[in-house]
Motif scaffolding. Structure first.
Motif, mmCIF file in Angstrom:
data_model
loop_
_atom_site.group_PDB
_atom_site.id
_atom_site.type_symbol
_atom_site.label_atom_id
_atom_site.label_comp_id
_atom_site.label_asym_id
_atom_site.label_seq_id
_atom_site.Cartn_x
_atom_site.Cartn_y
_atom_site.Cartn_z
ATOM 1 N N ASP A 115 2.073 -9.791 29.641
ATOM 2 C CA ASP A 115 3.376 -10.041 30.253
ATOM 3 C C ASP A 115 3.321 -9.871 31.770
ATOM 4 O OD1 ASP A 115 4.448 -10.541 27.766
ATOM 5 O OD2 ASP A 115 5.259 -8.516 27.503
ATOM 6 N N VAL A 116 2.603 -8.842 32.220
ATOM 7 C CA VAL A 116 2.446 -8.612 33.663
ATOM 8 C C VAL A 116 1.702 -9.772 34.303
ATOM 9 C CG1 VAL A 116 1.319 -7.172 35.402
ATOM 10 C CG2 VAL A 116 2.547 -6.106 33.497
ATOM 11 N N SER A 117 0.654 -10.248 33.631
ATOM 12 C CA SER A 117 -0.140 -11.360 34.145
ATOM 13 C C SER A 117 0.723 -12.606 34.317
ATOM 14 C CB SER A 117 -1.308 -11.648 33.195
ATOM 15 O OG SER A 117 -2.117 -12.697 33.683
ATOM 16 N N ARG A 118 1.583 -12.877 33.348
ATOM 17 C CA ARG A 118 2.445 -14.058 33.423
ATOM 18 C C ARG A 118 3.458 -13.933 34.551
ATOM 19 N NH1 ARG A 118 3.640 -15.232 26.998
ATOM 20 N NH2 ARG A 118 1.582 -16.102 26.518
ATOM 21 N N LYS A 119 3.992 -12.734 34.743
ATOM 22 C CA LYS A 119 4.943 -12.525 35.826
ATOM 23 C C LYS A 119 4.259 -12.717 37.181
ATOM 24 C CE LYS A 119 8.039 -9.417 33.307
ATOM 25 N NZ LYS A 119 8.570 -8.038 33.186
ATOM 26 N N ASN A 120 3.012 -12.230 37.299
ATOM 27 C CA ASN A 120 2.266 -12.426 38.537
ATOM 28 C C ASN A 120 2.060 -13.907 38.817
ATOM 29 O OD1 ASN A 120 2.020 -9.684 38.957
ATOM 30 N ND2 ASN A 120 -0.014 -9.535 38.066
ATOM 31 N N ARG A 121 1.744 -14.661 37.764
ATOM 32 C CA ARG A 121 1.495 -16.094 37.925
ATOM 33 C C ARG A 121 2.778 -16.820 38.359
ATOM 34 N NH1 ARG A 121 -0.426 -17.110 33.070
ATOM 35 N NH2 ARG A 121 -2.488 -16.385 33.678
ATOM 36 N N LYS A 122 3.890 -16.465 37.735
ATOM 37 C CA LYS A 122 5.157 -17.103 38.094
ATOM 38 C C LYS A 122 5.557 -16.761 39.528
ATOM 39 C CE LYS A 122 7.168 -17.414 33.450
ATOM 40 N NZ LYS A 122 8.274 -16.957 32.575
ATOM 41 N N LEU A 123 5.286 -15.520 39.930
ATOM 42 C CA LEU A 123 5.635 -15.106 41.287
ATOM 43 C C LEU A 123 4.841 -15.908 42.309
ATOM 44 C CD1 LEU A 123 7.152 -13.259 43.197
ATOM 45 C CD2 LEU A 123 5.347 -11.552 42.892
#
Length: 219
Positions: free
Chosen positions: A127-135
């Motif tokens: 989930d953290v990885s996906r948020k980083n990618r979206k950011l």
């Protein structure tokens, strides 16, 4: 349980560890790959985009101080700083765990691990990885739109843009009304661009597609 779409990379020189971790995590994630040598990590990162890396901390016999894992974590961070890294070790020392987390590890797992704890740690890291990618996607979009200018020769639209210039710097709530295709989304973006929160993500939510019971949770 439906598997979550994610690519997990497990790096350990113990084939039994690789096998057991892969079998367990494959129950929850679509793609789980293993490597038995940390020197293969960087080449692997050039071929695939991983969401999470599980990395052993000791690869040399007779050296159990965890420095191997910290070294390879730093190497990964140099080329892929946003991939969460979960460090694994059979030698659990508080000082080592604290050092690993300070240097950027997502979590610290002791071997033999608790399966539920391993799943929870990896799931959170995904989930953290996906948020980083979206950011980063948002940052790229924002940078590409720095020279974007919204203007019109229409007197009515000019009045709207003038109103936006006045209200955007404030904390006032704004309701935009209009038929489909009249530009409500564009004007909402304009308000955001001219607000004090312009450097923060602009989040669009399609309320028409949300069940009533999920409205508050989604917001």
């Amino acid at each position: 349980m439906r598997k979550k779409t994610a690519k997990i990379l497990i790096v350990d020189d113990d084939e039994d560890i690789l096998f057991s971790a892969k079998v367990w995590l494959k129950k929850f994630f679509t793609d789980v790959k293993t490597l038995n040598n940390p020197k293969k990590i960087l080449p692997a990162l050039t071929e695939e985009a991983f969401d999470v890396i599980l990395l052993d901390m000791n690869f040399r016999k007779g050296f159990e101080n965890g420095q191997d894992g910290l070294y390879w974590m730093n190497e990964v961070k140099e080329v892929a700083p946003d991939i969460p890294i979960i460090l694994m070790t059979a030698y659990g020392e508080v000082e080592l765990a604290v050092e690993a987390l300070k240097l950027g590890a997502s979590d610290f797992i002791l071997k033999p691990w608790n399966n539920e704890k391993l799943y929870a740690s990896v799931n959170l890291a995904v989930d953290v990885s996906r948020k980083n990618r979206k950011l980063h996607q948002w940052e790229n979009i924002q940078q590409s739109d720095q020279n974007y200018i919204l203007e019109s020769n229409s007197g009515a639209v000019q009045n709207i843009l003038h109103t936006i210039d006045k209200i955007a710097p404030t904390d006032a709530n704004v309701l935009l009304l209009g038929e489909n295709g009249t530009g409500k989304y564009v004007l909402a973006e304009q308000i955001h661009r001219k607000s004090p929160r312009s450097k923060e993500p602009f989040v669009h939510i399609d309320l028409g597609s949300l069940p009533e019971g999920l409205f508050e949770a989604e917001l």
